[in-house]
Write an enzyme that holds these catalytic residues in place. Structure first.
Site, PDB file in Angstrom:
ATOM      1  N   GLY A  27       0.804  -1.077  -0.053  1.00 34.91           N
ATOM      2  CA  GLY A  27      -0.022  -0.005  -0.122  1.00 34.91           C
ATOM      3  C   GLY A  27       0.800   1.266   0.130  1.00 34.91           C
ATOM      4  CB  SER A  44       9.903   1.516  -3.724  1.00 35.21           C
ATOM      5  OG  SER A  44       9.447   0.097  -4.322  1.00 35.21           O
ATOM      6  N   GLY A  45       9.077  -0.480  -1.028  1.00 30.74           N
ATOM      7  CA  GLY A  45       9.540  -1.850  -0.580  1.00 30.74           C
ATOM      8  C   GLY A  45      10.124  -1.392   1.064  1.00 30.74           C
ATOM      9  CB  SER A  74       6.388   0.213  -8.078  1.00 29.12           C
ATOM     10  OG  SER A  74       7.711  -0.202  -7.480  1.00 29.12           O
ATOM     11  CG  ASP A  75       1.516   1.051  -7.154  1.00 33.00           C
ATOM     12  OD1 ASP A  75       1.604   0.365  -8.444  1.00 33.00           O
ATOM     13  OD2 ASP A  75       1.519   0.765  -6.147  1.00 33.00           O
ATOM     14  CG  HIS A  94      -2.558   1.271  -4.921  1.00 29.62           C
ATOM     15  ND1 HIS A  94      -3.784   0.487  -5.351  1.00 29.62           N
ATOM     16  CD2 HIS A  94      -1.654   0.171  -5.254  1.00 29.62           C
ATOM     17  CE1 HIS A  94      -3.608  -0.745  -5.893  1.00 29.62           C
ATOM     18  NE2 HIS A  94      -2.103  -0.881  -5.827  1.00 29.62           N
ATOM     19  CG  HIS A  96      -2.918  -4.801  -3.337  1.00 27.65           C
ATOM     20  ND1 HIS A  96      -2.416  -6.149  -4.268  1.00 27.65           N
ATOM     21  CD2 HIS A  96      -2.808  -4.086  -3.887  1.00 27.65           C
ATOM     22  CE1 HIS A  96      -1.895  -5.622  -5.118  1.00 27.65           C
ATOM     23  NE2 HIS A  96      -1.970  -4.439  -5.029  1.00 27.65           N
ATOM     24  CG  ASP A 119     -23.774   8.618   5.640  1.00 25.24           C
ATOM     25  OD1 ASP A 119     -24.679   9.255   5.200  1.00 25.24           O
ATOM     26  OD2 ASP A 119     -23.712   7.890   6.291  1.00 25.24           O
ATOM     27  CG  HIS A 168      -3.994  -3.477  -9.444  1.00 21.84           C
ATOM     28  ND1 HIS A 168      -3.064  -2.966 -10.128  1.00 21.84           N
ATOM     29  CD2 HIS A 168      -3.475  -3.593  -8.066  1.00 21.84           C
ATOM     30  CE1 HIS A 168      -1.989  -2.509  -9.460  1.00 21.84           C
ATOM     31  NE2 HIS A 168      -2.373  -2.950  -8.191  1.00 21.84           N
ATOM     32  CE1 TYR A 227     -29.267 -20.532  29.873  1.00 20.52           C
ATOM     33  CE2 TYR A 227     -28.839 -18.027  29.739  1.00 20.52           C
ATOM     34  CZ  TYR A 227     -28.235 -19.186  29.360  1.00 20.52           C
ATOM     35  OH  TYR A 227     -27.030 -19.483  28.880  1.00 20.52           O
TER      36      TYR A 227
END
Lengths: 229, 229, 229, 229
Positions: A27, A44-45, A74-75, A94, A96, A119, A168, A227
């Site tokens: 993300g 990245s990473g 990378s995105d 972004h 997943h 909403d 994706h 009960y």
């Protein structure tokens, strides 16, 4: 440079694991300084547990790194494409995240089934079309932004602050990075509930026997309740 | 004023995130002092992490703010409608908890499939009818209470302490705010299990091969067991 | 001996409960020292909370215990079979993680529905064939490795770093024990999303009434917004 | 009296919230001292957070309270019926754990779909028949044990250490209270996976486009990989 925006983008990135939207490093969040025309984005990473505000990368609208010791996500080209087209937005996310990705994988938008969606999103959250072979093989990440933009030809990105990229996962945006994450959380909730709404609507089965229903209610609530007293 | 009730309402509101019934600020609890005819309710849009007992808002049964620095929850008119109609109740809860909302979105009540439901709810938990265009466009929140009341013409709200508002989400109530939250938790459990019961009932598939079943059981439990010893 | 590898295997094993892939002791990780031809693996039946690095068991490629006060995992022969066949791998994981096991129980491989899978697995993650009566009754655990190997006759285990054993559960591997666990986490995510993608694709229902959708969006976002302000 | 057994039963009860098998007080564990013919069981309606070992209640095999300041669990007669019939068992658990209850509500046993079940249960976990009007209205809790016993006429309770009571929820047992809870955890895992196995088996959809699959794998793993490096 842009120390405040870096801090903001860093904090918004750290909300992704907090809200359980990411596994590993799947993300990224960015923010833009519209005046300077510069974007701050997650490196990245780099693992969330080790990431610091100063690790955020600054890029210009052509994707050139202006500052930062790491490579940008990378995105990044997808983020850039969105900032260029949607002038009012200040942050992009972004992920997943599971349920939104499930709709992406099914190639379907999320129809409005309830007020939770209404909403935040005005109508269906669209799913992009298939990318062409050419779009995938050349400038894939930038073209991912392109098919998103295609989906908004007749939609207001301020009224529908998110999209599902086919096969994706989701992108969301907002007035700033934090707001974009807020919309990512909402999208995931909506997707989970929409999935279950769609399935449920087809099914109905027989209830329990009346006599058992009566017994259980009355042993806790009737005049002779015994009960859990 | 009403410091005890404020504390009680505050604590009941804080149970919503504890029991995982809300995302962001999507829920509210109120309580009523029947003698004074005053309602204490969560303020609008305040985050749970920052909320304090003194932030609770006091309103009368016409919806006028009697005390409080914040605006009362936007759903206050719905709470008021319920307190006016259901004389025995002392607390009301509204959430968008996932599984109850899924039934709301499907426009279906929850039939009694098991004793978990029968221990708390006497029969089906109803889903309200569609609201009319007029009901939605004028006094929407008050009319949300109105369609709930409509659903209880032939039901005892003490025996069925909750309802699903169509395309929206659940309201529950109880003898006090804490009890109303208790019923909200129960409703969510029931809804999750009812959903899965309804789906399951349609399916059946073939079991595993006998020889594999025997092998696994016997390697742990047979006379020559060798697994995990 | 092999103190570093023991530490590595121990830490990889402890990631299984961290990533919620195991119940009780239902999982195991091993690593191999290719030069010495020795495998380090989790002991059998020891609880994760009590396990220490020094409890790891060293076995040779014939399954003989070379060092260790405990018995090696009952699944050791399966690990050995994989190390013998797949020369590039340095770590193996077995779990009964829920969603991957569900596919195993259904006897179905996981087709590639999205980029989350394509980022790690090149195409379908296969499910093994039924084992024969003979394979089950004699050398069951070694033959479990055999049916895995059978499934990879035309697959590259570096490109598809995992498999579903029919009616059983997943095995994954990687360049070292930590990498193998990483792939086990990914497989579980993919399986969860694939399950829900497959079901969703069959269903579609009607959205909420337009007028309600408009009301909810506009009361928060329209020119006369009054919700949560 | 029976201080050790009380401690054991108390600790086993505290495992129910730990393993997420109960909401509020919806569960109970008991243990038996076969020599003395006395059962130790959770008190009725006491919250887990406040419960202490000394709160456990001692009853004889007729259900008379022998020691304890609280009432024993309302389900005590069911536990007693099981201890009388199944001579080898030393502990009994009842919960409304979600997935096992879903099968109970569907009126269906859990067929063996995988080795996770076969490691603990030899074949199908049965669901009891409907209770008659008479069984429900008189001695309901004792008769709940009766229909369980009916289901085991041709089953070995040592080989199938649990059952689903129709429209109600699961009971499990074991050689001692801790072992009975262990089986309750296993049953819940099995039920969750069986549910999803049964549904999945009916569905299959088309995979993602090959070109997208190739792109994603190759941008991370191909000779020109550029993703997350």
């Amino acid at each position: 440079m842009l120390e405040n925006l870096k801090k903001e983008v860093y904090e918004a990135n750290m909300l992704l694991p907090k809200y359980n939207l990411v596994t590993f490093t799947w993300g990224n969040v960015s923010g833009i300084d519209r005046e300077k025309g510069l974007i701050v984005i997650k490196p990245s990473g780099v693992e969330y547990e080790k990431m610091k505000a100063e690790d955020m990368v600054v890029v210009d609208l052509e994707g050139n790194v202006v500052e930062g010791k790491y490579k940008p996500s990378s995105d990044t080209p997808t983020h850039i494409r969105l900032y260029k087209e949607f002038n009012e937005i200040g942050g992009v996310v972004h992920t997943h995240s599971r349920w939104a990705t499930i709709f992406s994988q099914s190639g379907r938008g999320i129809k409005p089934y309830g007020t939770t969606q209404a909403d935040y999103f005005y109508g269906e959250i669209p799913c992009t079309r298939d990318m062409t072979k050419e779009e995938i093989e050349t400038n894939y990440e930038y073209n991912t932004g392109e098919v998103i933009v295609d989906s908004f030809k007749e939609l207001n990105p301020g009224y529908v602050p998110g999209v599902l990229v086919k096969n994706h996962g989701p992108f969301t945006w907002g007035k700033d990075p934090h707001d974009a994450v807020h919309n990512a959380v909402v999208l995931e909730e909506i997707a989970m509930m929409a999935w279950n709404t769609e399935i449920l609507t087809r099914y109905e089965v027989n209830p329990m026997p009346d006599v058992l229903k009566n017994k259980h209610f009355m042993r806790k609530h009737g005049p002779n309740a015994y009960y859990g007293q």
